[in-house]
Design a protein around this motif. Structure first.
Motif, PDB file in Angstrom:
ATOM      1  N   ASN A 154      31.869  38.116  36.680  1.00 12.11           N
ATOM      2  CA  ASN A 154      33.331  37.781  36.940  1.00 12.11           C
ATOM      3  C   ASN A 154      33.958  38.326  38.110  1.00 12.11           C
TER       4      ASN A 154
ATOM      5  N   VAL B 274      33.941  31.258  39.933  1.00 13.38           N
ATOM      6  CA  VAL B 274      33.859  30.842  38.586  1.00 13.38           C
ATOM      7  C   VAL B 274      32.526  30.351  38.286  1.00 13.38           C
ATOM      8  N   ARG B 275      31.931  30.882  37.078  1.00 16.51           N
ATOM      9  CA  ARG B 275      30.721  30.456  36.583  1.00 16.51           C
ATOM     10  C   ARG B 275      30.948  30.046  35.259  1.00 16.51           C
ATOM     11  N   PRO B 276      31.187  28.853  35.043  1.00 19.96           N
ATOM     12  CA  PRO B 276      31.148  28.219  33.395  1.00 19.96           C
ATOM     13  C   PRO B 276      30.459  28.711  32.421  1.00 19.96           C
TER      14      PRO B 276
ATOM     15  N   ALA C 172      29.158  31.744  32.280  1.00 20.71           N
ATOM     16  CA  ALA C 172      29.973  33.135  31.622  1.00 20.71           C
ATOM     17  C   ALA C 172      30.990  33.038  30.501  1.00 20.71           C
ATOM     18  N   TYR C 173      31.591  31.789  30.279  1.00 19.25           N
ATOM     19  CA  TYR C 173      32.510  31.771  29.330  1.00 19.25           C
ATOM     20  C   TYR C 173      31.787  31.712  27.857  1.00 19.25           C
TER      21      TYR C 173
ATOM     22  N   SER D 147      30.448  34.829  26.915  1.00 17.33           N
ATOM     23  CA  SER D 147      31.449  35.874  26.607  1.00 17.33           C
ATOM     24  C   SER D 147      31.558  35.550  25.164  1.00 17.33           C
TER      25      SER D 147
ATOM     26  N   ARG E   2      39.751  36.305  33.556  1.00 21.94           N
ATOM     27  CA  ARG E   2      40.167  35.200  34.617  1.00 21.94           C
ATOM     28  C   ARG E   2      41.455  34.673  34.063  1.00 21.94           C
TER      29      ARG E   2
ATOM     30  N   LYS F 162      40.194  29.614  28.253  1.00 22.97           N
ATOM     31  CA  LYS F 162      39.075  28.624  28.949  1.00 22.97           C
ATOM     32  C   LYS F 162      39.184  28.058  30.223  1.00 22.97           C
TER      33      LYS F 162
ATOM     34  N   PHE G  58      37.956  29.644  33.451  1.00 22.20           N
ATOM     35  CA  PHE G  58      36.398  29.444  33.738  1.00 22.20           C
ATOM     36  C   PHE G  58      36.103  28.107  34.219  1.00 22.20           C
ATOM     37  N   GLU G  59      37.160  27.312  34.373  1.00 22.51           N
ATOM     38  CA  GLU G  59      36.843  25.640  34.688  1.00 22.51           C
ATOM     39  C   GLU G  59      37.116  25.758  36.136  1.00 22.51           C
TER      40      GLU G  59
END
Length: 302
Positions: A48, A52-54, A56-57, A60, A142, A231, A234-235
């Protein structure tokens, strides 16, 4: 729950001293579960901080889910202990069969300290709970705006962090050879063993976990309501590249025919007229989008 200063775990209802391979395997899995959750916390904290790394969502979401499942199991143990106390207020401390199994497995660290396994079990359970709350903080990191889920999770992290410190003190005191666990729930070891100590510690930890579980439930409820905003954080934005440098003709469809020739007046005052250049602007094939030259229009054609 406290078993220190009592006749030992073998003398308590629902508890035994024989350690089986199932007890040990369960304890190892439980500890690895908690370790994996805190490893995920570290990965998310690092992720974080960068772009942004999708993924990671998704990590989480998994972390929060494991925290919820772990706390449901942890809290039911305290509910069962409180229920047993209501039915047997003067009886020794009690644990569920599955809690007893995990405590026996963890107690293999030092079999000379009967209550150490129980202390380690509750220590690990509380830190699994804390990891789940930290997971909510990470998944909302984020998102923009004031999220209620983040507000409640922050409250839970503070409360559970303090409660976790107490469990560290309780566990370390027993591991170092104290005759009874030292912490807030034992009045720092001043309460004498017996029904009074059991009553105080059972209800202390029941209330602490009831409040903490309620805070987590409220946070997860708001997290579900705010899931779209969370969400969206993370996009990654669409990478369209630098905008093309286009002139007015690119928007109007007009053809750039180059500089106009000198059209000064001819001798006699008649204006000079330059013949119109044929339109040869390139067009694009509607199928392959390759440039195709446009043929000059013939005179007289409309």
């Amino acid at each position: 729950m406290d078993h220190n200063g009592m006749p030992g775990m073998s003398g308590m209802p629902g508890m035994s001293t024989a350690v089986t391979s199932v007890d040990t395997a369960g304890a190892v899995i439980f500890v690895l579960w908690a370790a994996a959750m805190w490893a995920a916390v570290g990965v998310l904290a690092y992720a974080n901080r960068g772009p942004v790394r999708p993924w990671a969502y998704r990590l989480s979401v998994a972390l929060v889910g494991l925290g919820v499942i772990g706390q449901l199991g942890h809290f039911q143990e305290h509910v069962a202990q409180a229920g047993y106390w209501i039915a047997h207020p003067n009886s020794p401390a009690w644990m569920t069969p599955w809690g007893d199994s995990l405590a026996r497995g963890m107690g293999r660290i030092d079999m000379t300290k009967p209550s150490l396994g129980m202390e380690i079990l509750h220590l690990v359970g509380n830190f699994m709970f804390l990891a789940g709350l930290v997971g909510i903080m990470q998944i909302t990191h984020r998102a923009t705006g004031q999220l209620k889920s983040r507000k409640w999770a922050r409250m839970g992290v503070w409360m559970q962090g303090i409660h976790g410190i107490e469990h560290i003190v309780l566990t370390v005191s027993v591991a170092l050879g104290a005759s009874r666990a030292i912490g807030l729930s034992t009045w720092f070891g001043l309460l004498e063993p017996g029904a009074g100590l059991v009553t105080y510690r059972v209800w202390w930890h029941f209330v602490a976990n009831a409040v903490g579980t309620t805070i987590m439930a409220i946070s997860v409820f708001h997290l579900w309501k705010e899931r779209r905003a969370v969400k969206a954080g993370f996009e990654p934005s669409a990478d369209t590249g630098p905008a093309a440098d286009v002139g007015p003709s690119a928007h109007t469809g007009s053809v750039d025919t180059g500089p106009s020739p000198d059209t000064g007046p001819l001798p006699g005052g008649r204006p000079a007229t330059a013949p119109a250049a044929p339109a040869t602007a390139a067009t694009h094939c509607p199928h392959c989008r390759k440039e195709m030259p446009r043929e000059p229009a013939l005179a007289g054609q409309s």
